[in-house]
Design a protein around this motif. Structure first.
Motif, mmCIF file in Angstrom:
data_model
loop_
_atom_site.group_PDB
_atom_site.id
_atom_site.type_symbol
_atom_site.label_atom_id
_atom_site.label_comp_id
_atom_site.label_asym_id
_atom_site.label_seq_id
_atom_site.Cartn_x
_atom_site.Cartn_y
_atom_site.Cartn_z
ATOM 1 N N THR A 183 0.856 -1.183 0.000
ATOM 2 C CA THR A 183 0.000 0.000 0.000
ATOM 3 C C THR A 183 0.891 1.231 0.000
ATOM 4 O O THR A 183 2.117 1.101 0.094
ATOM 5 C CB THR A 183 -0.913 0.016 1.251
ATOM 6 O OG1 THR A 183 -1.929 1.016 1.085
ATOM 7 C CG2 THR A 183 -0.132 0.311 2.525
ATOM 8 N N ASP A 184 0.305 2.406 -0.101
ATOM 9 C CA ASP A 184 1.044 3.633 0.137
ATOM 10 C C ASP A 184 0.846 3.992 1.611
ATOM 11 O O ASP A 184 -0.288 4.051 2.088
ATOM 12 C CB ASP A 184 0.509 4.765 -0.754
ATOM 13 C CG ASP A 184 1.328 6.045 -0.609
ATOM 14 O OD1 ASP A 184 1.216 6.714 0.447
ATOM 15 O OD2 ASP A 184 2.073 6.375 -1.528
ATOM 16 N N SER A 185 1.938 4.238 2.320
ATOM 17 C CA SER A 185 1.856 4.391 3.775
ATOM 18 C C SER A 185 1.004 5.570 4.227
ATOM 19 O O SER A 185 0.440 5.550 5.323
ATOM 20 C CB SER A 185 3.255 4.565 4.369
ATOM 21 O OG SER A 185 4.067 3.465 4.070
ATOM 22 N N LEU A 186 0.892 6.607 3.401
ATOM 23 C CA LEU A 186 0.231 7.833 3.870
ATOM 24 C C LEU A 186 -0.953 8.298 3.024
ATOM 25 O O LEU A 186 -1.662 9.229 3.418
ATOM 26 C CB LEU A 186 1.251 8.985 3.957
ATOM 27 C CG LEU A 186 2.375 8.795 4.969
ATOM 28 C CD1 LEU A 186 3.387 9.940 4.890
ATOM 29 C CD2 LEU A 186 1.822 8.711 6.391
ATOM 30 N N ALA A 187 -1.181 7.675 1.849
ATOM 31 C CA ALA A 187 -2.214 8.190 0.935
ATOM 32 C C ALA A 187 -3.602 8.208 1.577
ATOM 33 O O ALA A 187 -4.432 9.065 1.272
ATOM 34 C CB ALA A 187 -2.237 7.368 -0.347
ATOM 35 N N LEU A 188 -3.876 7.257 2.471
ATOM 36 C CA LEU A 188 -5.185 7.182 3.115
ATOM 37 C C LEU A 188 -5.191 7.807 4.511
ATOM 38 O O LEU A 188 -6.214 7.817 5.191
ATOM 39 C CB LEU A 188 -5.638 5.717 3.224
ATOM 40 C CG LEU A 188 -5.886 5.000 1.902
ATOM 41 C CD1 LEU A 188 -6.148 3.511 2.134
ATOM 42 C CD2 LEU A 188 -7.068 5.613 1.163
ATOM 43 N N GLU A 189 -4.055 8.331 4.934
ATOM 44 C CA GLU A 189 -3.920 8.810 6.306
ATOM 45 C C GLU A 189 -4.941 9.876 6.697
ATOM 46 O O GLU A 189 -5.474 9.828 7.807
ATOM 47 C CB GLU A 189 -2.492 9.311 6.551
ATOM 48 C CG GLU A 189 -2.162 9.694 7.991
ATOM 49 C CD GLU A 189 -2.313 8.555 8.967
ATOM 50 O OE1 GLU A 189 -2.407 7.380 8.543
ATOM 51 O OE2 GLU A 189 -2.366 8.827 10.182
ATOM 52 N N SER A 222 -1.067 15.200 9.665
ATOM 53 C CA SER A 222 -1.289 14.616 10.995
ATOM 54 C C SER A 222 0.015 14.148 11.633
ATOM 55 O O SER A 222 0.137 14.101 12.849
ATOM 56 C CB SER A 222 -2.285 13.457 10.914
ATOM 57 O OG SER A 222 -1.770 12.440 10.086
ATOM 58 N N LEU A 223 1.013 13.843 10.824
ATOM 59 C CA LEU A 223 2.302 13.382 11.378
ATOM 60 C C LEU A 223 2.959 14.485 12.206
ATOM 61 O O LEU A 223 3.695 14.207 13.154
ATOM 62 C CB LEU A 223 3.262 13.010 10.245
ATOM 63 C CG LEU A 223 3.295 11.563 9.815
ATOM 64 C CD1 LEU A 223 1.959 11.120 9.259
ATOM 65 C CD2 LEU A 223 4.378 11.342 8.756
ATOM 66 N N LEU A 224 2.674 15.724 11.843
ATOM 67 C CA LEU A 224 3.369 16.827 12.472
ATOM 68 C C LEU A 224 2.939 17.021 13.935
ATOM 69 O O LEU A 224 3.582 17.756 14.678
ATOM 70 C CB LEU A 224 3.135 18.118 11.668
ATOM 71 C CG LEU A 224 3.465 17.997 10.168
ATOM 72 C CD1 LEU A 224 3.245 19.313 9.446
ATOM 73 C CD2 LEU A 224 4.890 17.521 9.951
ATOM 74 N N GLU A 225 1.869 16.324 14.331
ATOM 75 C CA GLU A 225 1.404 16.412 15.724
ATOM 76 C C GLU A 225 2.224 15.533 16.657
ATOM 77 O O GLU A 225 2.137 15.647 17.873
ATOM 78 C CB GLU A 225 -0.049 15.929 15.827
ATOM 79 C CG GLU A 225 -1.047 16.720 15.009
ATOM 80 C CD GLU A 225 -2.395 16.006 14.938
ATOM 81 O OE1 GLU A 225 -2.685 15.156 15.822
ATOM 82 O OE2 GLU A 225 -3.156 16.271 13.999
#
Lengths: 369, 128
Positions: A145-151, A183-186
């Motif tokens: 999958t793509d790790s972040l496309a659905l994040e 969202s990763l930046l949190e």
């Protein structure tokens, strides 16, 4: 990058308690949700569709994963291995790259799925990491999958970063072609998370990487992640050979090194276009005008087609030379290549997978990568 | 058929034009060739059209092997598609004296300027 929205979300009964379900409900208020068990799902969908694989990307399933989450990367027969592990929290991808190996690998299981049992996944990873505290693990989430496309929809990565950030013997790699990093930046990754982009020149992205972020979008996202304390990686894979490729790849590398601090890069990898004869047949059917089908690829001993060896060695050497001019000591490795190719490109080859894997550990003083 | 379609896609030509090109048509219409030979030559020519740089590299290597003027008992080949980067050298000797003679010939060939050039070509050093 255009955010993906499914036409419908199908929930396997029992997944409603999952944080992923709650995240999906919150992020997709206008998308119909329906509950369906596995049998009904298979009977009900897509009887008259010709492109089943493409059609499967339009709906999103949330279901419990019943197999193993944490596995060794399968690599390729006889090729130098980098001792990578994978955790699969989703299957298939909303993007549509013409060369994607999932077209063959998931041909009979193409539903775009996210797994609801995040707790099981973390428990499984925890068992392995605790049992082998003396061993360094590089674990990726982007195998199927793509790790972040659905994040933005699932919040999956947000559920697992806090766990992995606390583990002393792991680097978690989130490999992506998206720019979905908000969202990763949190979170504070505490040096344990690498966000890595698969990169190609914009000309290749336009032709062969449909529904992905542009090159500049990926780089902007990379910069944001680096500024937020994440380690970075880049995967120049697949490298596509075409008239003018040198100028395009050089320009891409210039853009990369102008955007991020290369001294804080964890690794770069190189890999030329690879496909099996079966994948090539799928590609011809779904992308009959794709010019990358016309490259001078030959069948290699591991059953994969690659550009013939002198050609791809020349490509690797050129890339390494351009990278080294800008980033003299960054770690570079080849993906799924033979010892002979390593020898021709670098003048040496790793003696075993653990040697290469350990070179990737934070603080590893690489004598040769 | 795949090769024809891929050449057509790459060169933006129709399959008919490719098959009518001189390099293919010459074999197709050569009266000296039997049917099996004709098909073999056409297939080889299509291979060269489909893989022009591979064919060019293979020709260059073949030329440099010929330049070595090796003893006919010594066979030097490269792998299909040049995969592996190895040069394979084979010979058989029926006696100790013959073995020494062939080994000497091979050592002399290794000193020829063509020999390192063969390895350069196998190793992707085209100078381009």
């Amino acid at each position: 990058m255009k955010q993906f929205y499914p036409e419908e979300v199908i929930i396997e009964p029992g997944s409603e308690a999952s944080p992923i379900y709650r995240n999906l409900r919150r992020s997709l208020p206008d998308v119909p949700f329906r509950f369906a068990d596995e049998l009904a799902r298979r009977n009900g969908d897509g009887g008259s569709v010709t492109d089943h694989f493409g059609a499967a990307k339009k709906k999103l399933y949330l279901a419990k994963h019943k197999g193993e989450f944490f596995k060794k990367c399968p690599g390729s027969d006889g090729q130098v291995c980098c001792n990578y592990f994978v955790i699969n929290f989703a299957s298939n991808c909303p993007m549509d790259c013409s060369y994607c190996y999932l077209q063959e690998y998931l041909a009979d299981n193409s539903d775009l799925k996210v797994f609801s049992n995040v707790g099981d996944m973390i428990d499984e990873a925890d068992q392995v990491l605790r049992k082998h505290r003396g061993m360094f693990f590089r674990v990726g989430t982007g195998e199927i999958t793509d790790s972040l496309a659905l994040e933005p929809l699932t919040g999956m990565v947000g559920e697992i970063i806090p766990y992995f950030a606390e583990q002393p013997n792991v680097l978690l790699e989130l490999k992506t072609k998206s720019d979905c990093v908000d969202s990763l930046l949190e979170f504070d990754p505490k040096g344990r998370v690498v966000v890595a982009w698969s990169m190609n020149p914009q000309a290749v992205i336009d032709r062969d990487e449909a529904d992905t972020a542009s090159m500049s979008e990926r780089l902007a996202a990379a910069r944001r992640c680096q500024e937020a304390g994440y380690r970075l990686g880049f995967h120049f894979d697949p490298m596509i050979e075409y008239p003018g490729w040198e100028a395009d790849y050089q320009a891409m590398l210039e853009a990369v090194f102008a955007t991020i601090d290369w001294k804080r890069l964890s690794w770069l990898s190189l890999g030329v276009l690879r496909n099996t004869p079966g994948l090539k047949r799928e590609m011809r059917q779904r992308f009959p005008r794709a010019e990358l089908l016309t490259g001078e690829q030959v069948l290699c001993p591991d059953g994969k087609l690659r550009y013939f060896q002198p050609l791809r060695v020349e490509m690797y050497r050129k890339m390494v030379g351009w990278i080294r001019r800008a980033a003299p000591t960054v770690k570079i490795y080849l993906c799924m290549e033979s010892k002979e190719v390593w020898q021709q490109v670098f003048g040496f080859a790793p003696t075993c997978e653990k040697e290469l894997g350990n070179e990737m550990a934070p603080g590893a003083d690489s004598a040769w990568l | 058929m795949d090769w024809l379609e891929e050449i057509a896609l790459r060169d933006r030509q129709s399959i008919q034009v490719i098959l009518a090109s001189k390099s293919v048509d010459d074999f197709a219409t050569d009266p000296r060739l039997g049917r099996a030979d004709r098909l073999k030559r056409i297939k080889e020519q299509l291979r060269r059209l489909r893989f022009p740089r591979l064919a060019e590299t293979e020709d260059a290597i073949r030329g440099k092997i010929q330049d070595l003027k090796l003893h006919p008992e010594i066979r030097v080949t490269v792998p299909p598609g040049l995969e592996g980067g190895l040069l394979r050298i084979e010979f058989a000797a029926a006696s100790h004296a013959e073995l020494k003679q062939l080994a000497t010939k091979l050592t002399e060939a290794a000193e020829e300027v063509s020999m390192p050039e063969i390895f350069d070509l196998l190793g992707g050093h085209t100078g381009k």
